[in-house]
Design a protein around this motif. Sequence first.
Motif, PDB file in Angstrom:
ATOM      1  N   THR A 162       0.849  -1.189   0.000  1.00 26.67           N
ATOM      2  CA  THR A 162       0.000   0.000   0.000  1.00 26.67           C
ATOM      3  C   THR A 162       0.887   1.243   0.000  1.00 26.67           C
ATOM      4  N   THR A 172       1.072   5.418  -0.119  1.00 25.55           N
ATOM      5  CA  THR A 172       0.251   6.543   0.324  1.00 25.55           C
ATOM      6  C   THR A 172       0.695   7.824  -0.379  1.00 25.55           C
ATOM      7  N   THR A 223      -8.103   3.778  -1.661  1.00 24.72           N
ATOM      8  CA  THR A 223      -8.775   4.157  -0.419  1.00 24.72           C
ATOM      9  C   THR A 223      -8.549   5.651  -0.212  1.00 24.72           C
ATOM     10  N   THR A 265      -8.882   8.774   2.390  1.00 22.95           N
ATOM     11  CA  THR A 265      -9.030   9.092   3.808  1.00 22.95           C
ATOM     12  C   THR A 265      -8.479  10.488   4.097  1.00 22.95           C
ATOM     13  N   ASP A 309      -5.748  11.448   9.216  1.00 24.99           N
ATOM     14  CA  ASP A 309      -5.852  10.593  10.392  1.00 24.99           C
ATOM     15  C   ASP A 309      -6.334   9.188  10.043  1.00 24.99           C
ATOM     16  N   GLY A 310      -6.587   8.937   8.753  1.00 24.96           N
ATOM     17  CA  GLY A 310      -7.023   7.613   8.320  1.00 24.96           C
ATOM     18  C   GLY A 310      -8.520   7.405   8.314  1.00 24.96           C
ATOM     19  N   ASN A 311      -9.306   8.457   8.566  1.00 20.77           N
ATOM     20  CA  ASN A 311     -10.765   8.346   8.552  1.00 20.77           C
ATOM     21  C   ASN A 311     -11.284   8.480   7.128  1.00 20.77           C
ATOM     22  N   GLN A 345      -5.521  11.635   1.891  1.00 26.91           N
ATOM     23  CA  GLN A 345      -4.617  10.579   1.459  1.00 26.91           C
ATOM     24  C   GLN A 345      -5.305   9.691   0.435  1.00 26.91           C
ATOM     25  N   GLN A 403      -4.617   6.002  -0.786  1.00 26.88           N
ATOM     26  CA  GLN A 403      -3.816   4.805  -0.558  1.00 26.88           C
ATOM     27  C   GLN A 403      -4.055   3.865  -1.733  1.00 26.88           C
TER      28      GLN A 403
END
Length: 157
Positions: free
Chosen positions: A71, A73, A106, A108, A111-113, A125, A127
């Motif tokens: 993965t 980013t 992906t 987001t 913060d990855g949300n 981001q 990914q």
Amino acid sequence: MGAGGPASELIMFIVAVLVAGSVAGGLAYVTNDIAGGITDRGAMLADSLRTDFAIINDPQNIPVSGTGPYTYTFYIKNIGKMKIPFTSDAVQVFIDGTLIPPANLTFTDVDGNPITSLNPYEVGQIQVTLGTALSAETHRIVVVLENGKKRSLIFEI
């Protein structure tokens, strides 16, 4: 015989007025259609100018995780004045000219949300999940928005 001359002249005058009215109506319709097209094109151009983004990764240090699948980013910053859609339906990603399937993307926030849009000056981001690692050489990513605006980044692994 004396009444035939003015009557035919009156008929010719009425026909000339009708033809002139028809031509004027056609020109008014065409002019209005052109003006509407210019207005629509101007609005699309204004939206395009207000929409802008940048890929802000360090090209020498692309974050990667996993040992298969891998993965990668990539950070995207909305530097425009309008909110931009940030989903696999609205954004296409190419790496070295190959379109990455939406299932391998992906979207987001930092913060990855999961998110669906980027507000002005916000960073998100993308990914990218690949089955095999990218080779240790120079690569190119191209990100394309739904309105056709695109940016690219040449990076090294």
